[in-house]
Design a protein around this motif. Sequence first.
Motif, PDB file in Angstrom:
ATOM      1  N   ALA A 100      -3.784   1.786  -5.299  1.00 23.78           N
ATOM      2  CA  ALA A 100      -3.648   3.086  -5.961  1.00 23.78           C
ATOM      3  C   ALA A 100      -2.278   3.198  -6.617  1.00 23.78           C
ATOM      4  CB  ALA A 100      -3.847   4.219  -4.960  1.00 23.78           C
ATOM      5  N   GLY A 101      -1.806   2.088  -7.146  1.00 26.86           N
ATOM      6  CA  GLY A 101      -0.477   1.987  -7.745  1.00 26.86           C
ATOM      7  C   GLY A 101       0.184   0.688  -7.350  1.00 26.86           C
ATOM      8  N   ILE A 102       0.014   0.288  -6.091  1.00 28.20           N
ATOM      9  CA  ILE A 102       0.471  -1.015  -5.612  1.00 28.20           C
ATOM     10  C   ILE A 102      -0.710  -1.978  -5.743  1.00 28.20           C
ATOM     11  CG2 ILE A 102       1.368  -2.333  -3.658  1.00 28.20           C
ATOM     12  CD1 ILE A 102       2.477   0.293  -2.544  1.00 28.20           C
TER      13      ILE A 102
ATOM     14  N   ASN B 130       4.785  -8.250  -2.032  1.00 25.01           N
ATOM     15  CA  ASN B 130       4.585  -9.031  -3.257  1.00 25.01           C
ATOM     16  C   ASN B 130       4.550  -8.176  -4.514  1.00 25.01           C
ATOM     17  OD1 ASN B 130       4.004 -12.041  -2.458  1.00 25.01           O
ATOM     18  ND2 ASN B 130       2.971 -10.796  -0.931  1.00 25.01           N
ATOM     19  N   TYR B 131       4.857  -6.898  -4.379  1.00 22.31           N
ATOM     20  CA  TYR B 131       4.852  -6.004  -5.533  1.00 22.31           C
ATOM     21  C   TYR B 131       6.272  -5.920  -6.087  1.00 22.31           C
ATOM     22  CZ  TYR B 131       4.095  -1.753  -8.309  1.00 22.31           C
ATOM     23  OH  TYR B 131       3.998  -0.834  -9.326  1.00 22.31           O
ATOM     24  N   ASN B 132       6.462  -6.451  -7.265  1.00 15.56           N
ATOM     25  CA  ASN B 132       7.760  -6.444  -7.922  1.00 15.56           C
ATOM     26  C   ASN B 132       7.599  -5.988  -9.374  1.00 15.56           C
ATOM     27  OD1 ASN B 132       9.633  -7.669  -5.823  1.00 15.56           O
ATOM     28  ND2 ASN B 132       8.024  -9.237  -5.933  1.00 15.56           N
ATOM     29  N   PRO B 133       7.442  -4.690  -9.574  1.00 20.88           N
ATOM     30  CA  PRO B 133       7.191  -4.180 -10.941  1.00 20.88           C
ATOM     31  C   PRO B 133       8.405  -4.378 -11.868  1.00 20.88           C
ATOM     32  CG  PRO B 133       7.609  -2.364  -9.411  1.00 20.88           C
ATOM     33  CD  PRO B 133       7.502  -3.602  -8.583  1.00 20.88           C
TER      34      PRO B 133
ATOM     35  N   ASP C  48       7.597   9.578 -10.819  1.00 21.48           N
ATOM     36  CA  ASP C  48       6.813   9.686  -9.595  1.00 21.48           C
ATOM     37  C   ASP C  48       5.602   8.772  -9.648  1.00 21.48           C
ATOM     38  OD1 ASP C  48       8.504  11.677  -8.380  1.00 21.48           O
ATOM     39  OD2 ASP C  48       7.760  13.028  -9.927  1.00 21.48           O
ATOM     40  N   ARG C  49       5.853   7.481  -9.507  1.00 19.79           N
ATOM     41  CA  ARG C  49       4.794   6.474  -9.533  1.00 19.79           C
ATOM     42  C   ARG C  49       5.278   5.244  -8.779  1.00 19.79           C
ATOM     43  NH1 ARG C  49       6.203   3.782 -14.784  1.00 19.79           N
ATOM     44  NH2 ARG C  49       7.793   5.109 -15.707  1.00 19.79           N
ATOM     45  N   SER C  50       4.333   4.423  -8.367  1.00 17.98           N
ATOM     46  CA  SER C  50       4.649   3.278  -7.517  1.00 17.98           C
ATOM     47  C   SER C  50       5.633   2.322  -8.171  1.00 17.98           C
ATOM     48  CB  SER C  50       3.363   2.534  -7.153  1.00 17.98           C
ATOM     49  OG  SER C  50       2.472   3.377  -6.454  1.00 17.98           O
ATOM     50  N   SER C  51       5.483   2.094  -9.460  1.00 11.73           N
ATOM     51  CA  SER C  51       6.351   1.128 -10.131  1.00 11.73           C
ATOM     52  C   SER C  51       7.814   1.557 -10.108  1.00 11.73           C
ATOM     53  CB  SER C  51       5.894   0.921 -11.582  1.00 11.73           C
ATOM     54  OG  SER C  51       5.937   2.138 -12.306  1.00 11.73           O
ATOM     55  N   VAL C  52       8.064   2.858 -10.003  1.00  9.46           N
ATOM     56  CA  VAL C  52       9.439   3.351  -9.874  1.00  9.46           C
ATOM     57  C   VAL C  52       9.890   3.273  -8.422  1.00  9.46           C
ATOM     58  CG1 VAL C  52      10.947   5.360 -10.153  1.00  9.46           C
ATOM     59  CG2 VAL C  52       9.236   4.828 -11.898  1.00  9.46           C
ATOM     60  N   TYR C  53       9.007   3.676  -7.498  1.00 14.09           N
ATOM     61  CA  TYR C  53       9.367   3.628  -6.077  1.00 14.09           C
ATOM     62  C   TYR C  53       9.828   2.235  -5.656  1.00 14.09           C
ATOM     63  CZ  TYR C  53       6.459   7.897  -5.982  1.00 14.09           C
ATOM     64  OH  TYR C  53       5.904   9.121  -6.239  1.00 14.09           O
TER      65      TYR C  53
ATOM     66  N   ASN D 200      -9.486   4.263  -1.747  1.00  9.33           N
ATOM     67  CA  ASN D 200      -8.241   3.505  -1.620  1.00  9.33           C
ATOM     68  C   ASN D 200      -7.886   3.268  -0.161  1.00  9.33           C
ATOM     69  OD1 ASN D 200      -7.627   5.531  -4.278  1.00  9.33           O
ATOM     70  ND2 ASN D 200      -7.438   3.345  -4.558  1.00  9.33           N
ATOM     71  N   HIS D 201      -8.736   2.482   0.505  1.00  8.93           N
ATOM     72  CA  HIS D 201      -8.556   2.183   1.918  1.00  8.93           C
ATOM     73  C   HIS D 201      -8.718   0.699   2.186  1.00  8.93           C
ATOM     74  CE1 HIS D 201      -9.394   6.540   1.990  1.00  8.93           C
ATOM     75  NE2 HIS D 201      -8.435   6.505   2.900  1.00  8.93           N
ATOM     76  N   CYS D 202      -8.285   0.297   3.370  1.00  6.89           N
ATOM     77  CA  CYS D 202      -8.244  -1.113   3.742  1.00  6.89           C
ATOM     78  C   CYS D 202      -9.483  -1.487   4.557  1.00  6.89           C
ATOM     79  CB  CYS D 202      -6.981  -1.368   4.559  1.00  6.89           C
ATOM     80  SG  CYS D 202      -6.715  -3.105   5.007  1.00  6.89           S
ATOM     81  N   THR D 203      -9.982  -2.697   4.337  1.00  4.84           N
ATOM     82  CA  THR D 203     -11.146  -3.168   5.081  1.00  4.84           C
ATOM     83  C   THR D 203     -10.795  -3.569   6.507  1.00  4.84           C
ATOM     84  OG1 THR D 203     -10.769  -5.402   4.195  1.00  4.84           O
ATOM     85  CG2 THR D 203     -12.351  -4.000   3.018  1.00  4.84           C
ATOM     86  N   ASN D 204      -9.511  -3.753   6.802  1.00  8.38           N
ATOM     87  CA  ASN D 204      -9.061  -4.132   8.143  1.00  8.38           C
ATOM     88  C   ASN D 204      -9.085  -2.902   9.047  1.00  8.38           C
ATOM     89  OD1 ASN D 204      -7.742  -4.956  10.455  1.00  8.38           O
ATOM     90  ND2 ASN D 204      -5.861  -5.599   9.432  1.00  8.38           N
TER      91      ASN D 204
END
Length: 272
Positions: free
Chosen positions: A215-217, A269-272, A43-48, A230-234
């Motif tokens: 926060a994982g990504i 662009n996240y490719n763990p 249960d973590r981003s790298s697995v998702y 963990n929020h976006c400036t946009n």
Amino acid sequence: MIFRALIILSFFSLINCENGKSELPPVVLGYIALDYLILTDPDRSSVYFSTVRSLDLDIAYETDAEPFTGNYIVGGSNIWNVTDSNLQDVFADRGYPVAVTVPTDLSEMNEIPNQNRSTWSVNQLLDLVPRYRKKSSNFQSTSFFIVYVRGQLADAPGVIAVTISGVLGIGPPVIFVFKDMIEQFSNIASPDRVKKAEQMTVTHELGHALGLVNAGIPLYSSHQDKDHGNHCTNSSCGMFWALSETKVETFSPASPLIFGQECRDDIRNYNP
């Protein structure tokens, strides 16, 4: 434990999503135990974003706190198409298929007994997980648990929803939506105002569960609003720290994607 929350401010003009963090339990403080946790926890981003090939939502609701279902008045699209479209977009263009399943009718969700609470502690919310969660996750499939309840969060009476993750034993992140707080959006003029606010809230919290923002990504560009966690400036992004009435009013379910380009670039662009 990590939990994030959407908070309705005075006059319900904004929703503020806060991020808090507490100490890990003693059992994982040692290097060996921590290493074991990281290597075996699915249960973590790298697995998702590597081995998972299916994702679904396990939704429960307290009696009289049911999610909105059916269609929007304006445009006629299904209400849950907003959440579905955003999750489909999250896993698009990865070079492999990810089957996303989002329930759209109450018959596909689980009604739970009225808990008769006007306030909730985090521990009281977490007590619902082993009682009512129906699905678990592994390295090939993930199921996020979303629970709709009445009442409000104790000591934080403006919170509209919280995402809780990083707690040993609960499995994937859990999202709790406070229906009483959602209904405060009824003062907005649009006939679909509350339905849109609810779907934008659920999608925002799923963004946190998946690992946005930073926060994982990992960040692809510099767009984390560190003053708000963990929020976006946009300000146009669905992961911005506040949701204004104007933003809800102008949101069109016909264009359902709420994540801004910066957050989408992080994911692409996240490719763990």
